[in-house]
Design a protein around this motif. Sequence first.
Motif, PDB file in Angstrom:
ATOM      1  N   UNK A 337     -38.521 -28.098 -42.612  1.00  0.00           N
ATOM      2  CA  UNK A 337     -37.592 -28.753 -43.546  1.00  0.00           C
ATOM      3  C   UNK A 337     -36.203 -28.835 -42.948  1.00  0.00           C
ATOM      4  N   UNK A 338     -35.389 -29.701 -43.558  1.00  0.00           N
ATOM      5  CA  UNK A 338     -33.976 -29.857 -43.212  1.00  0.00           C
ATOM      6  C   UNK A 338     -33.164 -29.236 -44.357  1.00  0.00           C
ATOM      7  N   UNK A 339     -32.693 -27.985 -44.197  1.00  0.00           N
ATOM      8  CA  UNK A 339     -32.038 -27.296 -45.323  1.00  0.00           C
ATOM      9  C   UNK A 339     -30.880 -28.074 -45.936  1.00  0.00           C
ATOM     10  N   UNK A 340     -30.066 -28.725 -45.114  1.00  0.00           N
ATOM     11  CA  UNK A 340     -28.897 -29.422 -45.628  1.00  0.00           C
ATOM     12  C   UNK A 340     -29.232 -30.520 -46.616  1.00  0.00           C
ATOM     13  N   UNK A 341     -30.399 -31.159 -46.436  1.00  0.00           N
ATOM     14  CA  UNK A 341     -30.817 -32.253 -47.322  1.00  0.00           C
ATOM     15  C   UNK A 341     -31.835 -31.790 -48.365  1.00  0.00           C
ATOM     16  N   UNK A 342     -32.399 -30.584 -48.165  1.00  0.00           N
ATOM     17  CA  UNK A 342     -33.517 -30.176 -49.024  1.00  0.00           C
ATOM     18  C   UNK A 342     -33.190 -28.884 -49.784  1.00  0.00           C
ATOM     19  N   UNK A 343     -33.614 -27.735 -49.303  1.00  0.00           N
ATOM     20  CA  UNK A 343     -33.490 -26.495 -50.083  1.00  0.00           C
ATOM     21  C   UNK A 343     -32.054 -26.082 -50.351  1.00  0.00           C
ATOM     22  N   UNK A 344     -31.123 -26.479 -49.488  1.00  0.00           N
ATOM     23  CA  UNK A 344     -29.743 -26.014 -49.637  1.00  0.00           C
ATOM     24  C   UNK A 344     -28.767 -27.150 -49.933  1.00  0.00           C
ATOM     25  N   UNK A 345     -29.300 -28.251 -50.485  1.00  0.00           N
ATOM     26  CA  UNK A 345     -28.431 -29.372 -50.847  1.00  0.00           C
ATOM     27  C   UNK A 345     -27.390 -28.963 -51.883  1.00  0.00           C
ATOM     28  N   UNK A 346     -27.722 -27.973 -52.726  1.00  0.00           N
ATOM     29  CA  UNK A 346     -26.787 -27.543 -53.780  1.00  0.00           C
ATOM     30  C   UNK A 346     -25.550 -26.849 -53.213  1.00  0.00           C
ATOM     31  N   UNK A 347     -25.583 -26.481 -51.922  1.00  0.00           N
ATOM     32  CA  UNK A 347     -24.429 -25.810 -51.318  1.00  0.00           C
ATOM     33  C   UNK A 347     -23.459 -26.798 -50.658  1.00  0.00           C
ATOM     34  N   UNK A 348     -23.800 -28.089 -50.649  1.00  0.00           N
ATOM     35  CA  UNK A 348     -22.954 -29.083 -49.982  1.00  0.00           C
ATOM     36  C   UNK A 348     -21.539 -29.040 -50.540  1.00  0.00           C
ATOM     37  N   UNK A 349     -20.571 -29.034 -49.629  1.00  0.00           N
ATOM     38  CA  UNK A 349     -19.170 -29.023 -50.020  1.00  0.00           C
ATOM     39  C   UNK A 349     -18.621 -27.666 -50.399  1.00  0.00           C
ATOM     40  N   UNK A 350     -19.451 -26.637 -50.345  1.00  0.00           N
ATOM     41  CA  UNK A 350     -19.014 -25.285 -50.681  1.00  0.00           C
ATOM     42  C   UNK A 350     -18.897 -24.439 -49.415  1.00  0.00           C
ATOM     43  N   UNK A 351     -18.464 -23.197 -49.594  1.00  0.00           N
ATOM     44  CA  UNK A 351     -18.391 -22.281 -48.461  1.00  0.00           C
ATOM     45  C   UNK A 351     -19.770 -21.970 -47.889  1.00  0.00           C
ATOM     46  N   UNK A 352     -20.811 -22.268 -48.646  1.00  0.00           N
ATOM     47  CA  UNK A 352     -22.167 -21.952 -48.215  1.00  0.00           C
ATOM     48  C   UNK A 352     -22.892 -23.136 -47.585  1.00  0.00           C
ATOM     49  N   UNK A 353     -22.185 -24.239 -47.361  1.00  0.00           N
ATOM     50  CA  UNK A 353     -22.826 -25.412 -46.765  1.00  0.00           C
ATOM     51  C   UNK A 353     -23.424 -25.058 -45.410  1.00  0.00           C
ATOM     52  N   UNK A 354     -24.656 -25.531 -45.174  1.00  0.00           N
ATOM     53  CA  UNK A 354     -25.353 -25.189 -43.926  1.00  0.00           C
ATOM     54  C   UNK A 354     -25.146 -26.289 -42.890  1.00  0.00           C
ATOM     55  N   UNK A 355     -25.298 -25.982 -41.593  1.00  0.00           N
ATOM     56  CA  UNK A 355     -25.109 -26.997 -40.547  1.00  0.00           C
ATOM     57  C   UNK A 355     -26.073 -28.166 -40.709  1.00  0.00           C
ATOM     58  N   UNK A 356     -25.588 -29.381 -40.434  1.00  0.00           N
ATOM     59  CA  UNK A 356     -26.446 -30.554 -40.652  1.00  0.00           C
ATOM     60  C   UNK A 356     -27.444 -30.765 -39.519  1.00  0.00           C
ATOM     61  N   UNK A 357     -27.302 -30.011 -38.415  1.00  0.00           N
ATOM     62  CA  UNK A 357     -28.281 -30.124 -37.333  1.00  0.00           C
ATOM     63  C   UNK A 357     -29.299 -28.979 -37.358  1.00  0.00           C
ATOM     64  N   UNK A 358     -29.378 -28.294 -38.522  1.00  0.00           N
ATOM     65  CA  UNK A 358     -30.254 -27.131 -38.658  1.00  0.00           C
ATOM     66  C   UNK A 358     -31.633 -27.548 -39.166  1.00  0.00           C
ATOM     67  N   UNK A 359     -32.661 -26.982 -38.548  1.00  0.00           N
ATOM     68  CA  UNK A 359     -34.045 -27.142 -38.973  1.00  0.00           C
ATOM     69  C   UNK A 359     -34.590 -25.755 -39.310  1.00  0.00           C
ATOM     70  N   UNK A 360     -35.311 -25.638 -40.429  1.00  0.00           N
ATOM     71  CA  UNK A 360     -35.934 -24.359 -40.780  1.00  0.00           C
ATOM     72  C   UNK A 360     -37.446 -24.526 -40.787  1.00  0.00           C
ATOM     73  N   UNK A 361     -38.131 -23.579 -40.159  1.00  0.00           N
ATOM     74  CA  UNK A 361     -39.592 -23.626 -40.164  1.00  0.00           C
ATOM     75  C   UNK A 361     -40.174 -22.328 -40.722  1.00  0.00           C
ATOM     76  N   UNK A 362     -41.235 -22.503 -41.467  1.00  0.00           N
ATOM     77  CA  UNK A 362     -42.051 -21.384 -41.937  1.00  0.00           C
ATOM     78  C   UNK A 362     -43.324 -21.435 -41.107  1.00  0.00           C
TER      79      UNK A 362
END
Length: 380
Positions: A337-362
Motif C-alpha cells: 500500500x501507499x500510506x500517504x494515499x491510503x491508511x494514513x490519508x487522515x494525517x495529511x497536512x498534520x505533524x503526522x503526515x507520512x512521506x509521499x514516496x513511502x511504500x508499506x508492505x505486509x
Amino acid sequence: MTMHGFATRAIHAGQDPDPTTGSVIVPIHATSTYAQDGVGGLREGYEYSRTGNPTRTALETCLASLERGKHGRAFSSGMAATDAALRAMCRPGDHVVIPNDAYGGTFRLIDKVLSVWGVEHTPVALSDVDAVRAAIRPTTKVVWVETPTNPLLNIADIASLAQVAHSAGARLVVDNTFASPYLQSPLDLGADVVLHSTTKYIGGHSDVVGGALITSDDELNAQFGFLQNGAGGVPGPFDAYLTLRGLKTLELRMEKHSDNAELVVQALLRHPKVKTVLYPGLPEHPGHEVAAKQMKRFGGMISFTVEGGEQAALDVCSRTKLFTLAESLGGVESLIEHPGRMTHASTAGSLLQVPDDLVRISVGIESGEDLVEDLVTALG
C-alpha cells in the motif's frame, strides 16, 4: 496443569472441551439471550450476548494468557478498543501523548473525535524518552505507544516509557498490533494496557475485524467491561470464533512472516531504486538495539522509500502481482500500500503526515523467493 509454552496456551487457554458434548473446539454460541433459572438465576453468569457470550469469553481468556495479563476484553474492531481504552482513562481537560507517526485511525479518533470532548494531545517521537518526559503535563493521563510504529517502523523503549509515565501519574498503553503477543510482551515491560487490532496478525487470515484490550489492572478491566456493555462495540460469536481459530497458528505464522521479511529486506537493500529500508531487524535501524531487547523477532512489516517520488511509489504499488494492493496487514497473504494515499490519508497536512514516496508492505507466508521476485519486478 500449568501451561507455559506460547503455542500451548494459544491452543488450550480458555478452550477446554465442551462439558456437555465433548466438542474439542469452542462452539459458536449463536444466541442473543440466555434462559434464567428464576429471576436473576444466571447460568455461568450469562444473560445477554452484548454483555457476555461464551465464545467471546474463550477468546478473551486466551488473549489474556498470551499477553501475560489477568483480563482480556474483545471488541468489534481495533478502533472500538482504542475508543474504549481512551474513554475509560480520559475526561474533558485531560491530555494524551501520542506517537508522532501514529496509525492514521488512532490519530483521527484523538484529533477529530475526542478533541471535541476536550481531550488534548501532543505528538512526540516516542523513541526519544526525554522528549516524551518533556511533553507530559500535569493533566496527562495516557502515554499511547506503538512499537513498531505504523508505518515508519520506529521503536519505543516500553520499559523506559513505563517509568516516565508512571512517575507522572499517567498510564502506558501499548498498541502491540505490529509485533503480536508472540514477538513482544508489553505488560511484562511495565505497560498498563495492551491493545490489538485482532484483525491483523491475531486473526491472521484477512477474514474478520476485531480488537482487544488486555490488562492486569482490576479497576481498568471493570471500566473496559462497562464500556463493552454500555457502548456495545463487541464482536459477535462468529467473529470471536474466527479470531480464536487464528490464534492457534500465531506462533507458526509469525516465524514465517519474520523469515520472509528478512529475505525481502535483503533484496530491497540491494535494489538501486530503493532509497531507504525501514525495518527494526536491520543493525543500522536507530531502534534496533531496543527492538532486539524487547522483541523475539522483528516481524513481517517493512516500509521503504523509492527514487522518483510519489509517482514512483504509486507505480510500484500498481505493478505487484503477489503483493495485493490493499489496506490492512498481518494476513497470510502479502499486501502492499501507499500510506500517504491510503491508511494514513487522515494525517495529511498534520505533524503526522507520512512521506509521499513511502511504500508499506505486509509480508505474508507465501514462498519467500516468489515474494522477492515479485517486488524486484515491480521496482523495475
